[in-house]
Design a protein around this motif. Structure first.
Motif, mmCIF file in Angstrom:
data_model
loop_
_atom_site.group_PDB
_atom_site.id
_atom_site.type_symbol
_atom_site.label_atom_id
_atom_site.label_comp_id
_atom_site.label_asym_id
_atom_site.label_seq_id
_atom_site.Cartn_x
_atom_site.Cartn_y
_atom_site.Cartn_z
ATOM 1 N N MET A 1 0.849 -1.195 0.000
ATOM 2 C CA MET A 1 0.000 0.000 0.000
ATOM 3 C C MET A 1 0.885 1.245 0.000
ATOM 4 S SD MET A 1 -3.184 0.886 2.517
ATOM 5 C CE MET A 1 -4.160 2.356 2.264
ATOM 6 N N ILE A 2 0.508 2.246 -0.784
ATOM 7 C CA ILE A 2 1.255 3.488 -0.903
ATOM 8 C C ILE A 2 0.823 4.441 0.210
ATOM 9 C CG2 ILE A 2 1.678 5.476 -2.396
ATOM 10 C CD1 ILE A 2 1.240 3.613 -4.776
ATOM 11 N N PRO A 3 1.742 5.175 0.850
ATOM 12 C CA PRO A 3 1.353 6.133 1.900
ATOM 13 C C PRO A 3 0.290 7.117 1.419
ATOM 14 C CG PRO A 3 3.743 5.866 1.859
ATOM 15 C CD PRO A 3 3.203 5.118 0.662
ATOM 16 N N ASP A 4 -0.620 7.486 2.304
ATOM 17 C CA ASP A 4 -1.720 8.396 1.960
ATOM 18 C C ASP A 4 -1.204 9.710 1.393
ATOM 19 O OD1 ASP A 4 -3.519 6.561 2.827
ATOM 20 O OD2 ASP A 4 -4.054 7.583 4.682
ATOM 21 N N LEU A 18 -13.646 12.383 6.665
ATOM 22 C CA LEU A 18 -15.081 12.091 6.715
ATOM 23 C C LEU A 18 -15.544 11.747 8.125
ATOM 24 C CD1 LEU A 18 -15.565 10.005 3.419
ATOM 25 C CD2 LEU A 18 -15.872 12.452 3.776
ATOM 26 N N ASP A 19 -14.835 12.296 9.137
ATOM 27 C CA ASP A 19 -15.268 12.105 10.516
ATOM 28 C C ASP A 19 -16.427 13.035 10.832
ATOM 29 O OD1 ASP A 19 -13.313 10.211 10.949
ATOM 30 O OD2 ASP A 19 -11.840 11.681 11.658
ATOM 31 N N GLY A 20 -17.237 12.617 11.776
ATOM 32 C CA GLY A 20 -18.364 13.442 12.177
ATOM 33 C C GLY A 20 -19.480 13.411 11.147
ATOM 34 N N PRO A 21 -20.506 14.228 11.350
ATOM 35 C CA PRO A 21 -21.669 14.218 10.440
ATOM 36 C C PRO A 21 -21.432 15.036 9.181
ATOM 37 C CG PRO A 21 -22.036 15.768 12.222
ATOM 38 C CD PRO A 21 -20.716 15.108 12.513
ATOM 39 N N ASN A 22 -20.399 14.677 8.429
ATOM 40 C CA ASN A 22 -20.037 15.438 7.226
ATOM 41 C C ASN A 22 -20.087 14.533 6.007
ATOM 42 O OD1 ASN A 22 -19.311 17.824 8.766
ATOM 43 N ND2 ASN A 22 -17.491 16.684 9.400
ATOM 44 N N PRO A 23 -20.939 14.829 5.034
ATOM 45 C CA PRO A 23 -20.994 14.012 3.822
ATOM 46 C C PRO A 23 -19.844 14.338 2.885
ATOM 47 C CG PRO A 23 -22.539 15.829 3.648
ATOM 48 C CD PRO A 23 -21.937 15.919 5.020
ATOM 49 N N GLY A 24 -19.577 13.445 1.947
ATOM 50 C CA GLY A 24 -18.536 13.702 0.958
ATOM 51 C C GLY A 24 -17.921 12.428 0.431
ATOM 52 N N VAL A 25 -16.942 12.592 -0.459
ATOM 53 C CA VAL A 25 -16.205 11.471 -1.051
ATOM 54 C C VAL A 25 -14.725 11.737 -0.840
ATOM 55 C CG1 VAL A 25 -15.685 10.203 -3.164
ATOM 56 C CG2 VAL A 25 -17.992 11.093 -2.795
ATOM 57 N N ALA A 26 -13.986 10.712 -0.440
ATOM 58 C CA ALA A 26 -12.553 10.868 -0.207
ATOM 59 C C ALA A 26 -11.829 9.579 -0.553
ATOM 60 C CB ALA A 26 -12.278 11.251 1.239
ATOM 61 N N SER A 27 -10.577 9.719 -0.999
ATOM 62 C CA SER A 27 -9.720 8.559 -1.220
ATOM 63 C C SER A 27 -9.263 8.028 0.128
ATOM 64 C CB SER A 27 -8.506 8.948 -2.070
ATOM 65 O OG SER A 27 -7.597 7.862 -2.157
ATOM 66 N N ARG A 28 -9.361 6.706 0.327
ATOM 67 C CA ARG A 28 -8.977 6.127 1.611
ATOM 68 C C ARG A 28 -7.754 5.236 1.494
ATOM 69 N NH1 ARG A 28 -9.772 9.198 4.614
ATOM 70 N NH2 ARG A 28 -9.829 7.816 6.407
ATOM 71 N N ASP A 41 -7.368 2.618 -6.432
ATOM 72 C CA ASP A 41 -7.697 3.693 -5.500
ATOM 73 C C ASP A 41 -9.022 3.365 -4.821
ATOM 74 O OD1 ASP A 41 -7.699 6.137 -4.168
ATOM 75 O OD2 ASP A 41 -8.670 7.190 -5.825
ATOM 76 N N LEU A 42 -9.018 3.339 -3.498
ATOM 77 C CA LEU A 42 -10.221 3.032 -2.730
ATOM 78 C C LEU A 42 -10.931 4.325 -2.350
ATOM 79 C CD1 LEU A 42 -12.049 1.081 -1.113
ATOM 80 C CD2 LEU A 42 -10.408 1.273 0.774
ATOM 81 N N LEU A 43 -12.177 4.484 -2.780
ATOM 82 C CA LEU A 43 -12.974 5.666 -2.464
ATOM 83 C C LEU A 43 -14.048 5.339 -1.439
ATOM 84 C CD1 LEU A 43 -13.640 7.294 -5.962
ATOM 85 C CD2 LEU A 43 -11.784 7.782 -4.362
ATOM 86 N N TRP A 69 -18.698 2.327 -0.956
ATOM 87 C CA TRP A 69 -17.296 2.215 -1.349
ATOM 88 C C TRP A 69 -17.180 1.942 -2.841
ATOM 89 C CZ3 TRP A 69 -13.588 2.824 2.534
ATOM 90 C CH2 TRP A 69 -14.078 2.785 3.843
ATOM 91 N N LYS A 70 -16.071 2.393 -3.409
ATOM 92 C CA LYS A 70 -15.827 2.154 -4.835
ATOM 93 C C LYS A 70 -14.320 1.999 -5.060
ATOM 94 C CE LYS A 70 -17.929 4.473 -8.205
ATOM 95 N NZ LYS A 70 -18.285 5.486 -9.247
ATOM 96 N N LEU A 71 -13.966 1.152 -6.026
ATOM 97 C CA LEU A 71 -12.575 1.002 -6.438
ATOM 98 C C LEU A 71 -12.388 1.628 -7.814
ATOM 99 C CD1 LEU A 71 -11.917 -2.716 -5.400
ATOM 100 C CD2 LEU A 71 -11.119 -0.660 -4.221
ATOM 101 N N ARG A 72 -11.300 2.387 -7.939
ATOM 102 C CA ARG A 72 -10.910 2.910 -9.253
ATOM 103 C C ARG A 72 -9.611 2.221 -9.660
ATOM 104 N NH1 ARG A 72 -10.762 9.304 -9.540
ATOM 105 N NH2 ARG A 72 -9.333 9.067 -7.775
ATOM 106 N N TYR A 73 -9.599 1.670 -10.870
ATOM 107 C CA TYR A 73 -8.428 0.965 -11.384
ATOM 108 C C TYR A 73 -7.768 1.853 -12.441
ATOM 109 C CZ TYR A 73 -11.234 -2.831 -9.418
ATOM 110 O OH TYR A 73 -11.996 -3.614 -8.586
ATOM 111 N N PHE A 74 -6.493 2.154 -12.240
ATOM 112 C CA PHE A 74 -5.793 3.062 -13.143
ATOM 113 C C PHE A 74 -4.744 2.331 -13.975
ATOM 114 C CE2 PHE A 74 -7.336 6.005 -9.897
ATOM 115 C CZ PHE A 74 -7.834 7.028 -10.683
#
Length: 231
Positions: A1-4, A18-28, A41-43, A69-74
């Motif tokens: 795994m590559i460092p964040d 994405l902590d707390g009551p905040n919506p959104g999309v982020a790479s994990r 890439d894990l979203l 969750w979603k995976l992106r393959y590059f």
């Protein structure tokens, strides 16, 4: 795994825990792999909604959280390659059964050309190459029941990120260190639908299907490299 935060495509979405009551999309997290796919890439997508009918909730009364969750393959290629306008995906017919459903049939639909040359001049149709792979078809007849829609398109970063800035403190003084982001040279992205966490992990047939898609696209690009290099 590559460092964040290492790869450029991680910044397509706002960097957020994405902590707390905040919506959104982020790479994990990003994984470097080989044999077809270069990076995964894990979203994570979080939705937060208010409910007048359901007391309680994760953050308080009437607040409900949903996570997908979603995976992106590059696929990465040399920087001088100019790909496009590739954009297509699967259309799948599901045969629903009383206890079990299955994929009855599927086709690739959309624009499968890797170059802007007139049709027939060069063999640049990725859809034709994928359709000719009988083993891939067999794998997808199994995998598409869960993956549903697989899309393949030319990738361009949503955000331009050049440097990572860190503050270093030593002996009552400090300075800033600028670290260049790693350029992935990702030029094609393969994705499927958003999934629950339990449906995210792939069985061996599905992983092999994505690897074969990547291998076929890379092989097609390599045959066309003299037509894809920027002038």
């Amino acid at each position: 795994m590559i460092p964040d935060g290492t790869m450029d495509f991680e910044y397509d979405y706002p960097r957020s825990s994405l902590d707390g009551p905040n919506p959104g999309v982020a790479s994990r997290g990003v994984f470097k792999v080989a044999d077809g796919i270069d990076y995964i890439d894990l979203l994570k997508r979080k939705t937060v909604s208010k409910s007048e009918f359901a007391p309680g909730g994760f953050y308080g009364m009437g607040i409900a959280e949903g996570t997908m969750w979603k995976l992106r393959y590059f696929l990465s290629f040399p920087s001088e390659y100019e790909l496009g306008p590739l954009n297509f995906g699967t259309l799948t017919k599901i045969l629903k059964g009383r206890l079990h459903s299955k994929v009855e049939d599927f086709i690739w639909s959309g624009y499968g050309k890797l170059t802007t040359l007139p049709p027939g001049m060069v063999a640049d149709d990725v859809i034709a190459a994928l359709t000719a792979d009988k083993k891939l078809r067999e794998l997808l007849m199994h995998s598409l029941l869960k993956e549903q829609v697989i899309t393949i398109s030319v990738y361009k970063p949503k955000a331009k990120v050049d440097y990572e800035i860190s503050r270093i403190v030593k002996d009552d003084s400090y300075w800033y260190k600028y670290k260049p982001k790693k350029e992935s040279h990702a030029k094609i992205v393969i994705t499927s639908e958003w999934k629950t966490q339990k449906d995210l992990f792939m069985d061996p047939q599905t992983l092999e299907a994505y690897q074969r898609i990547g291998q076929t696209i890379k092989s097609t690009v390599e045959k066309l490299k003299y037509h894809l290099v920027k002038n």
